[in-house]
Design an enzyme around this catalytic site. Structure first.
Site, PDB file in Angstrom:
ATOM      1  N   CYS A   1      19.240 -28.806 -25.036  1.00  0.00           N
ATOM      2  CA  CYS A   1      19.259 -29.425 -26.363  1.00  0.00           C
ATOM      3  C   CYS A   1      18.946 -30.920 -26.251  1.00  0.00           C
ATOM      4  CB  CYS A   1      20.625 -29.231 -27.011  1.00  0.00           C
ATOM      5  SG  CYS A   1      21.102 -27.513 -27.271  1.00  0.00           S
TER       6      CYS A   1
ATOM      7  N   ASP B   1      37.373 -48.783  -6.596  1.00  0.00           N
ATOM      8  CA  ASP B   1      38.660 -48.587  -7.269  1.00  0.00           C
ATOM      9  C   ASP B   1      38.928 -49.596  -8.370  1.00  0.00           C
ATOM     10  OD1 ASP B   1      39.141 -50.870  -5.655  1.00  0.00           O
ATOM     11  OD2 ASP B   1      41.299 -50.433  -5.708  1.00  0.00           O
TER      12      ASP B   1
ATOM     13  N   CYS C   1      23.862 -27.736 -24.879  1.00  0.00           N
ATOM     14  CA  CYS C   1      23.530 -27.690 -23.461  1.00  0.00           C
ATOM     15  C   CYS C   1      22.508 -28.772 -23.138  1.00  0.00           C
ATOM     16  CB  CYS C   1      22.982 -26.316 -23.063  1.00  0.00           C
ATOM     17  SG  CYS C   1      21.413 -25.908 -23.843  1.00  0.00           S
TER      18      CYS C   1
ATOM     19  N   ASP D   1      33.937 -52.525 -10.166  1.00  0.00           N
ATOM     20  CA  ASP D   1      33.069 -51.494  -9.599  1.00  0.00           C
ATOM     21  C   ASP D   1      32.472 -50.585 -10.668  1.00  0.00           C
ATOM     22  OD1 ASP D   1      33.708 -52.320  -6.947  1.00  0.00           O
ATOM     23  OD2 ASP D   1      35.586 -51.204  -7.079  1.00  0.00           O
TER      24      ASP D   1
ATOM     25  N   ASP E   1      33.179 -49.898  -1.688  1.00  0.00           N
ATOM     26  CA  ASP E   1      33.799 -51.172  -2.043  1.00  0.00           C
ATOM     27  C   ASP E   1      34.819 -51.513  -0.959  1.00  0.00           C
ATOM     28  OD1 ASP E   1      34.771 -53.368  -3.688  1.00  0.00           O
ATOM     29  OD2 ASP E   1      36.514 -52.093  -4.059  1.00  0.00           O
TER      30      ASP E   1
END
Length: 752
Positions: A24, A640, A21, A644, A439
């Site tokens: 940790c 996309d 988790c 990017d 973008d």
């Protein structure tokens, strides 16, 4: 400035094992930062790695770091290039979780069946007599508690040993209370008549562990997905290069290319390394770097970049940057750094449990002492039952389910709306976003050029002229030519004949012979050099179209100006409405692109966007996102393309358009599968609704404990009633979470 701060830090990467988790990861990070000689340590839970900066003169060594991690109860090894495939490691992790869940569910089912048929109002349900036998229940519950649930005890031990309390502590405490109380009752039942039923709570511990394992499985399926972005980027690199050595063309692995080598890149091949064109002319598709769909014309003296694609002509390039110095390698490094710097979100329930656990334990101990010494003096069984009732009523079923059930329901409904969250932490974090960076190409726009305008002179029949233009451009491999031909065909105004001859004029346009006429299609310079006189009105119209962000080509027939043809990457039909929705939510909307400022502003006006960042290189996009973050903004980056990826990884929330590249989707936290910007508003709305649902669940889970614990401590609540109340609280939390499945997106008239 001290000597230490002046000295350049060395970096060490470690593979970390055994983390379950966010607590940790935080624990290991704090431990490593305390080692003398460590400048800075960051632990990435998703990648299961630690990045440590060491001062060369410092006392810390790699064995010191590994020893420290092992002291904290985890595994560590120095990360190497030959490390195990993360995808394979993740697959094994999912298989392991799945097997444990299946075994736990099979063993818990008879216990759940017995519990359902135990109450008077469900007495009509047939329950096999064997299922009611306490010894049979003990046999089923024991492996669930101590074999399948072993890692909860291990996690609780690690947390307590390091002075903290997480959900593992709550699970171990609650299930142990139910299990050992049931074991106590089982032993007490020895010698009782066979028909005498004893109320057991084995199902409480077993079913709770099974449900939590289900959540762990979903967590394992999402864990580590970010690393796929790095692997996908690496796959883009060319594997070999055609190098000129001693006058011979030799194909060698790209790793053997040296600075100064001359490489030959044929049409359709990838450029192997960054370099400079020394001979040849061609158009190079640089969309993987710039995100722009239009290829860039290259000739001697121009720079080219590794992994870009040569479209039509042969190029000779001299290698200037190789290996880790190439532009693609730098993008990979930015993504790695951004992913490694992200701190895993701390679960709300984990934060609460740090206070909740010691309070409950204290109340249980106090209850036992009060009953043993005051209320029912000397009665160990009465005192134990009251203390167990407190622990059972405080069992963290509702608290443990409050967050994951809401996240599961919210993420499931989001998927139906076309919004895929990579993990619960991203679903939680998206609601805090106040700035959206978009973008341009493929995000606001369609990403492919289209024929937008044909302005023909009256002297030429439009139908015949369109056919001639299509014939000339059909022989060209340039994407602009493809867009023109596609537009003419789709328009259905003209049939396209065959061209008798064709010549591409790199950087200027094309020349062709069609049905006895000589056509020139290209730039102002081509017309001027060919002696074509273009009317001023046509040039003014050309300038206006260029102001709108369009690429305009002039057409001449037999050295006489005949038409202007405009091509542009047009905005998506949904972009303007989506931008208006985002502004209506009070969000700041910014468009960022590598394109020139004139084109960028033209597209922004059409989409209703007021802020524009133009001519931004891929590595600069991440820097622009950091500037907004430094100004106190919570930033969502939407893109996309491969270019990017660094900005998507750097932003607080990265959103990838589902119609884009796999690399963008892997680097992002959220994928918008519909391919339009309306998904951004849906993502934010679902995040807000889910967080509201989580807060409601946590409130009722804690309120139930606040009311139930005093009643249990007073002895007015038998342990079996405490178990029933606990189960009821869990059911109410689940039912509240399931309300999210009816949530509506903005396209369906929903609200945030």
């Amino acid at each position: 400035m001290s000597t230490t701060t002046q000295t350049r830090l060395q970096s060490v990467d470690l593979e970390i094992g055994g983390m379950t988790c966010a607590a940790c990861a935080n624990r290991i990070e704090k431990g490593l930062n305390k080692v003398p000689g460590v400048g800075k340590a960051t632990v990435n839970l998703a990648l299961e790695t630690a990045h440590v900066e060491l001062a060369p003169e410092g006392a810390a060594t790699v064995p010191d770091l590994i020893r420290k991690v092992e002291q904290l109860g985890y595994r560590a090894a120095r990360k190497t290039e030959e490390a195990a495939d993360p995808a394979e490691r993740r697959r094994k992790d999912i298989v392991r979780h799945s097997r444990k869940l299946i075994v736990s569910a099979i063993l818990s089912l008879p216990l759940l069946w017995a519990m359902v048929g135990h109450f008077s109002f469900t007495s009509w349900i047939w329950v096999p007599e064997l299922f009611m036998n306490p010894w049979f229940q003990l046999v089923l519950a024991t492996p669930v508690q101590f074999v399948i649930g072993r890692h909860f005890y291990v996690g609780a031990y690690k947390a307590l040993r390091n002075g903290s309390a997480n959900m593992d502590v709550l699970v171990a405490l609650g299930t142990s209370a139910a299990y050992f109380y049931s074991l106590y009752l089982t032993i007490e039942s020895i010698g009782m008549p066979a028909h005498h039923r004893v109320d057991m709570y084995y199902e409480t511990s077993s079913v709770l562990i099974t449900l939590i394992l289900l959540g762990k499985l979903f967590e394992a399926m999402a864990k580590g997905r970010s690393s796929e972005a790095i692997r996908s980027l690496m796959k883009l690199q060319a594997k070999t290069a055609l190098v000129v050595r001693d006058g011979q063309e030799v194909r060698v692995p790209v790793e053997e290319v040296a600075v100064g080598d001359v490489c030959i890149v044929k049409p359709g091949e990838k450029v192997p390394v960054d370099g400079e064109v020394v001979d040849g002319q061609s158009a190079v598709d640089e969309s993987m770097l710039t995100g722009e769909s239009l290829p860039v014309d290259k000739r001697a003296g121009d720079a080219v970049y590794g992994a870009t694609v040569n479209k039509n002509g042969m190029l000779k390039i001299r290698a200037t940057r190789i290996g880790k110095e190439t532009a693609l390698s730098q993008i990979i490094r930015v993504v790695e750094q951004a992913q490694g710097s992200k701190a895993p979100i701390q679960r709300v329930a984990d934060r609460i449990s740090g206070i909740f656990v010691p309070i409950v334990v204290g109340i249980a101990i106090a209850t036992f002492l009060v009953w043993f010494f005051a209320v029912d003096s000397g009665s160990f069984s009465s005192a134990l039952e009251a203390a167990i009732a407190v622990l059972v009523i405080a069992c963290p079923c509702a608290l443990g389910l409050a967050t994951p059930t809401s996240i599961m329901a919210g993420s499931g409904r989001s998927a139906e709306l076309g919004v895929l969250f990579k993990g619960g932490e991203h679903l939680e974090a998206t609601h805090a976003v106040d700035t959206i960076v978009l973008d341009k190409t493929g995000t606001v726009t369609k990403g492919t050029p289209e024929l937008t305008d044909v302005i023909a002179e009256e002297a030429w029949p439009r139908e015949r002229l369109l056919g001639w233009i299509g014939a000339a451009e059909r022989r060209s491999e340039h994407p602009l030519a493809e867009a023109i031909v596609r537009g003419i065909r789709e328009g259905g105004e003209a049939a396209i004949p065959e061209a008798d001859s064709f010549e591409a004029i790199p950087g200027h346009g094309v020349s062709a012979e069609v049905e006895g006429h000589r056509l020139l299609i290209g730039t102002r310079k081509l017309m001027r050099e060919s002696g074509v006189n273009v009317r001023q009105e046509a040039l003014d119209a050309m300038s206006r179209l260029e102001e709108e962000g369009k690429t305009v080509m002039l057409v001449a027939v037999d050295e006489v100006y005949a038409a202007s043809v405009a091509v542009a990457d047009t905005i998506k039909e949904t972009s303007r409405q989506a931008v208006e929705t985002l502004k209506g939510l009070g969000l700041r909307v910014v468009m960022m692109t590598g394109d020139n400022e004139r084109t960028a502003k033209a597209i922004a006006r059409q989409a209703g966007i007021d802020e524009v960042l133009a001519e931004v290189l891929p590595e600069g996009k991440a820097a622009e996102v950091r500037k907004l973050q430094d100004a106190g903004r919570k930033v969502a980056m939407v893109g996309d393309g491969i270019n990017d990826a660094p900005a998507l990884a750097t932003a607080d929330i990265g959103m990838a358009i589902g119609t884009g590249t796999d690399v963008a989707m892997e680097a992002a936290d959220v994928t918008l599968m519909r391919g339009d910007l309306n998904g951004i508003a849906d993502a934010i709305a679902m995040s807000k609704k889910t967080m509201r649902n989580i807060r409601q669940n946590l409130f009722w889970a804690l309120a139930y404990n606040v009311v139930g614990i005093p009643i249990a401590a007073s002895g007015l609540l038998a342990p079996w009633l405490a178990g029933a109340a606990m189960a009821l609280s869990s059911v109410s939390v689940v039912l509240n979470a399931l309300r999210l499945q009816r949530a509506r997106g903005f396209s369906q008239g929903g609200r945030a």
